[in-house]
Design a protein around this motif. Structure first.
Motif, PDB file in Angstrom:
ATOM      1  N   ALA A 131       0.809  -1.223   0.000  1.00 32.15           N
ATOM      2  CA  ALA A 131       0.000   0.000   0.000  1.00 32.15           C
ATOM      3  C   ALA A 131       0.838   1.267   0.000  1.00 32.15           C
ATOM      4  O   ALA A 131       0.287   2.360  -0.153  1.00 32.15           O
ATOM      5  CB  ALA A 131      -0.922   0.005   1.225  1.00 32.15           C
ATOM      6  N   GLY A 132       2.164   1.154   0.142  1.00 27.98           N
ATOM      7  CA  GLY A 132       3.006   2.337   0.241  1.00 27.98           C
ATOM      8  C   GLY A 132       3.300   3.004  -1.080  1.00 27.98           C
ATOM      9  O   GLY A 132       3.790   4.134  -1.102  1.00 27.98           O
ATOM     10  N   ILE A 133       3.046   2.338  -2.191  1.00 31.57           N
ATOM     11  CA  ILE A 133       3.282   2.917  -3.514  1.00 31.57           C
ATOM     12  C   ILE A 133       2.010   2.761  -4.342  1.00 31.57           C
ATOM     13  O   ILE A 133       1.132   1.961  -4.015  1.00 31.57           O
ATOM     14  CB  ILE A 133       4.470   2.230  -4.226  1.00 31.57           C
ATOM     15  CG1 ILE A 133       4.252   0.717  -4.303  1.00 31.57           C
ATOM     16  CG2 ILE A 133       5.770   2.534  -3.514  1.00 31.57           C
ATOM     17  CD1 ILE A 133       5.353  -0.008  -5.046  1.00 31.57           C
ATOM     18  N   GLY A 134       1.920   3.511  -5.417  1.00 30.23           N
ATOM     19  CA  GLY A 134       0.695   3.508  -6.217  1.00 30.23           C
ATOM     20  C   GLY A 134       0.665   2.494  -7.332  1.00 30.23           C
ATOM     21  O   GLY A 134      -0.301   2.476  -8.106  1.00 30.23           O
ATOM     22  N   THR A 135       1.682   1.629  -7.432  1.00 32.75           N
ATOM     23  CA  THR A 135       1.720   0.674  -8.541  1.00 32.75           C
ATOM     24  C   THR A 135       0.525  -0.270  -8.515  1.00 32.75           C
ATOM     25  O   THR A 135      -0.107  -0.534  -9.546  1.00 32.75           O
ATOM     26  CB  THR A 135       3.022  -0.132  -8.486  1.00 32.75           C
ATOM     27  OG1 THR A 135       4.131   0.770  -8.488  1.00 32.75           O
ATOM     28  CG2 THR A 135       3.127  -1.061  -9.677  1.00 32.75           C
TER      29      THR A 135
END
Length: 651
Positions: free
Chosen positions: A411-415
């Motif tokens: 959840a820490g990146i938008g990929t």
């Protein structure tokens, strides 16, 4: 303390080993520098100590090798190169993710951010950080688990003078609280000013193991720094007088209007300049140079400054260099920011560097001149930064720890969110196109699965997300130096499989919902009726998407690549399914009818709530070509993953 015995790296072909039989100690409460030029074997020695590279020898951290420590991150904090984090992740998110992996409270991330001065940058992306800020973040990661030992590979590389002082102040504070600090550096002056003990490597071999004061006295050469607009003329005059007096004097042009004179004193150089009318802007004795051609420290610069004091000129020191200048040293408008200049009537006398260790002092305006030594001069002007408070209560080992880590990682990146949105849009458009063309069964229409494609968009998207779960670990190895939570651990694999399955189920459900809603809005209720065998079709659909996600996770974990994980997902319908169909082409003389009843008779089990129907449905799904191929692929990938895990542990 650290005890390294017989560190030797494996040689390649006919080349000698990068590290050859190196043994040394780094005691608690002291800062130890591992000194050597580029290619001397400093980084290889650290990698051997941390068991990140194969070789011979053993290293004990407080009496235990690293692989015998249950939680290595709590014992050893490591900084090797740049912070290996995803460039799209925020600073605070990266630290909170590591908190979950190490089992420390999430508030620890804010504590270390405040200590290293990154509170104002906590929402910045890792890819936008400068070199100095990246070094601060690396130190924050090393301090996150409150380790006893810090092992840092060239931590001051590329830092400015001020940032280097701050960094070494942090290391000194850690050692003063009883910790062990070991860092590497190629700069002799940095080792002399920041360390208590200097271990010198040359071509992979140990050549010296000395106290910092002894190192400064025996391996650093004193010199006279001269700044004059007539550098060439003064150099010629000094060389001529040295030849006349039969003295060994070496004059080196450092560039511009700067000279370094070896084998002379401020008094002799000043008298020569005075007799011949040469204007001198700076004249100072220095200690802390390896001789001609050694070059300045990283970030060292010459800055213009004027000081109103008539009796004392004090500038920011670099440490490891002690300077005593005559009155003419203060007359110039430019002074080096890396020297401590003391003006006194006895400045003409030769003075040996102090060997006693001075207590830490933070000078204030109007204070008198500071007495420094090669080992302590840099600590005087820079007040120590407070370390984060110790962790008094640690959470017990929990199976939820890797699950929390994986959730924060995903959840820490938008990929993942962008991939999911792309899958939903592609599925909706594909469903509309298939509905307009016609001749597509309703089940394939809702799943947006054309007959020409090996897999529907939702299954490919789930496989890609599963492959990214392990692909990002190897591309940005945030856990690589922590031997307790490397990606090969089965607990982390289980967490990734659980998160991948949950993501795949959500993606499959949203795909069906979005496709059905869009088909209803465009073509009416005719194409959105629930089929009679919805339960079997739903189980097959969700099983297909989850199976593709798991195949991506396992394949990326085995081959250490996101591309390999996605290729394994596509290979299931393209390669494995035809093989399974060919194997099942022939007519079978036996049937598996009544399998649930026979299982109940063998294991004396009573299936609750009509469990026989669900078991029979699962068997029918596996008996299908795609289901059988996916089950076979998952089994093979899981066995391969377990085999590689056992092989790495045996090594």
């Amino acid at each position: 303390m650290i005890q390294a015995f017989g560190l030797t790296s494996n040689s390649r072909k006919d080349l000698p080993p990068a590290v050859d039989d190196v043994s040394f100690e780094a005691r608690a409460g002291r800062v130890t520098a591992l000194l050597g030029a580029t290619g001397a074997g400093k980084t290889s020695a650290l990698r051997l100590m941390l068991e990140l590279q194969q070789g011979r020898g053993i290293t004990y951290f407080r009496g235990r090798p690293l692989h015998r420590i249950a939680h290595p991150s709590r014992e050893v904090g490591v900084l090797m190169g740049d912070v290996p984090g995803h460039p799209a992740r925020t600073v605070r998110g990266h630290l909170r993710m590591l908190c979950a992996a190490a089992g420390v409270p999430v508030r620890r991330a804010d504590e270390v951010l405040e200590v290293v001065g990154l509170v104002s940058l906590r929402d910045e992306r890792l890819g936008t950080l400068s070199r100095g800020m990246d070094r601060r973040l690396g130190l924050a990661c090393a301090l996150l688990s409150d380790p006893h030992t810090l092992v840092l590979d060239d931590p001051a590389d590329g830092l400015s003078t001020r940032e280097s002082h701050w960094l070494h102040g942090m290391l000194r504070a850690h050692a003063d609280q009883g910790g062990t600090v070991l860092f590497t550096t190629p700069e002799p002056k940095e080792a002399a000013r920041a360390a208590d003990r200097v271990v010198t490597l040359e071509q992979g071999r140990l050549v010296a193991d000395q106290e910092a004061a002894e190192f400064a006295r025996t391996r650093l050469r004193p010199r006279v720094a001269v700044r004059t607009p007539h550098a060439a003329r003064l150099a010629a005059l000094l060389a001529k007088e040295a030849r006349t007096a039969h003295r060994s004097v070496e004059v080196v042009r450092e560039g511009g209007n700067r000279l370094s004179v070896y084998g002379s004193t401020c008094a002799d150089v000043g008298e020569t300049a005075f007799r011949h009318g040469v204007l001198v802007h700076q004249l100072a004795d220095e200690t802390g140079d390896m001789g001609p051609g050694a070059g300045p420290l990283p970030g060292e610069a010459i800055q213009a400054a004027q000081h109103p004091q008539a009796d004392v000129t004090e500038t920011e020191p670099r440490g490891g260099e002690e300077t005593h200048g005559g009155p003419e040293a203060q007359s110039g408008p430019e002074m080096r920011d890396d020297l401590v200049v003391h003006a006194s009537p006895k400045a003409n006398e030769d003075q040996a560097p102090h060997t006693s260790r001075a207590s830490h002092v933070s000078p204030t305006a109007g204070s008198g001149p500071a007495v420094s030594s090669p080992a302590t001069a840099s600590r005087a002007p820079a007040p120590l930064s407070p370390l984060p408070p110790p962790i008094s209560v640690r959470s017990a080992p929990s199976p939820l720890r890797p699950l929390r880590y994986e959730l924060r990682r995903a959840a820490g990146i938008g990929t993942g969110f962008l991939t999911g949105a792309a899958v939903l849009v592609t599925s909706a458009l594909t469903a509309l196109l298939l509905a307009g063309i016609g001749h597509t069964p309703q089940a394939r229409l809702l799943a947006a699965w054309p007959r020409e494609l090996p897999l529907p968009p939702a299954a490919l998207g789930a496989g890609l997300l599963g492959a990214l779960a392990f692909g990002d670990e190897f591309r940005h190895p945030a856990l690589a130096t922590d031997r307790g939570t490397v990606p090969r651990r089965l607990g982390l694999l289980t967490a990734k499989l659980v998160v991948a399955a949950a993501t795949a189920l959500l993606l499959a459900f949203l795909t069906l919902g979005c496709d059905a809603e869009l088909l209803y809005l465009v073509y009416g209720q005719e194409l959105t009726e629930v089929p009679a065998d919805w339960l079997a079709l739903g189980a097959s659909w969700f099983g297909l998407v989850v199976g593709c996600a798991w195949a991506g996770v396992l394949a990326a974990g085995i081959f250490r690549s996101t591309t390999a994980g996605l290729a394994a997902v596509v290979a299931v319908p393209v390669v494995v399914v035809p093989l399974v169909q060919k194997a099942l082409e022939g007519a079978s003389v036996r049937a598996a009818a009544g399998l649930p009843a026979r299982l109940r008779e063998v294991f004396l089990l009573q299936w609750p709530l009509g469990g026989e129907r669900y078991l029979a449905g699962a068997v029918r799904v596996i008996a299908q070509p795609v289901g059988g191929a996916l089950t076979l692929s998952l089994t093979a990938l899981l066995c391969a993953y377990l085999l590689t895990t056992l092989r790495s542990r045996a090594r």
